[in-house]
Design a protein around this motif. Sequence first.
Motif, PDB file in Angstrom:
ATOM      1  N   VAL A  57       0.923  -0.933  -0.013  1.00 26.43           N
ATOM      2  CA  VAL A  57       0.310  -0.428   0.001  1.00 26.43           C
ATOM      3  C   VAL A  57       1.321   1.469  -0.251  1.00 26.43           C
ATOM      4  O   VAL A  57       0.900   1.985  -1.013  1.00 26.43           O
ATOM      5  CB  VAL A  57      -0.954  -0.678   0.987  1.00 26.43           C
ATOM      6  N   LYS A  58       1.804   1.434   0.610  1.00 21.87           N
ATOM      7  CA  LYS A  58       3.066   2.568   0.636  1.00 21.87           C
ATOM      8  C   LYS A  58       3.611   2.687  -0.406  1.00 21.87           C
ATOM      9  O   LYS A  58       3.753   3.426  -0.862  1.00 21.87           O
ATOM     10  CB  LYS A  58       4.209   2.380   1.941  1.00 21.87           C
ATOM     11  N   ASP A  59       4.043   1.531  -1.536  1.00 21.38           N
ATOM     12  CA  ASP A  59       4.334   1.272  -2.398  1.00 21.38           C
ATOM     13  C   ASP A  59       3.782   2.427  -3.678  1.00 21.38           C
ATOM     14  O   ASP A  59       3.469   2.869  -4.332  1.00 21.38           O
ATOM     15  CB  ASP A  59       5.419   0.311  -3.063  1.00 21.38           C
ATOM     16  N   ARG A  60       2.510   1.889  -3.198  1.00 19.94           N
ATOM     17  CA  ARG A  60       1.194   2.069  -4.508  1.00 19.94           C
ATOM     18  C   ARG A  60       0.734   3.547  -4.238  1.00 19.94           C
ATOM     19  O   ARG A  60       1.123   4.543  -5.445  1.00 19.94           O
ATOM     20  CB  ARG A  60       0.301   1.785  -4.104  1.00 19.94           C
ATOM     21  N   LEU A  61       1.469   4.242  -2.832  1.00 17.11           N
ATOM     22  CA  LEU A  61       0.721   5.640  -2.399  1.00 17.11           C
ATOM     23  C   LEU A  61       2.334   6.523  -3.517  1.00 17.11           C
ATOM     24  O   LEU A  61       1.950   6.687  -3.578  1.00 17.11           O
ATOM     25  CB  LEU A  61       0.572   5.499  -0.941  1.00 17.11           C
ATOM     26  N   ALA A  62       3.020   5.606  -3.035  1.00 13.53           N
ATOM     27  CA  ALA A  62       4.406   7.244  -3.088  1.00 13.53           C
ATOM     28  C   ALA A  62       4.557   7.078  -4.485  1.00 13.53           C
ATOM     29  O   ALA A  62       5.357   7.799  -5.265  1.00 13.53           O
ATOM     30  CB  ALA A  62       5.733   6.248  -2.401  1.00 13.53           C
TER      31      ALA A  62
END
Length: 99
Positions: A57-62
């Motif tokens: 999720v963090k990767d997708r947001l970033a």
Amino acid sequence: AVVSTQSGHYGRDPTFCRVLKYGSKLVIRADKDLYQKGMSYCLTYYDDFGMPIPNQVKDRLATTKIPEFLDKVHDAAVYLGSTGKLYVPYPQSSASKRN
């Protein structure tokens, strides 16, 4: 400027996630001087909503959502600069125009 609000009269509800720790800092720097057009800014926001976020999720947001948000901020700044209006109609973001 730092703006903060607190309200302790809301009860805890286990069906919702209440953010208790949060903060933001906005640093604005004039490109030349305060009386000419042009500025740079950095907005940092932090909140701790009390649960871990999976790395995917963090990767997708970033990689997608944060750049998309910044494109919208840029579009709003351009609109404000060209029209002087604070209200921004919901335009297509720069990212979607490029695709």
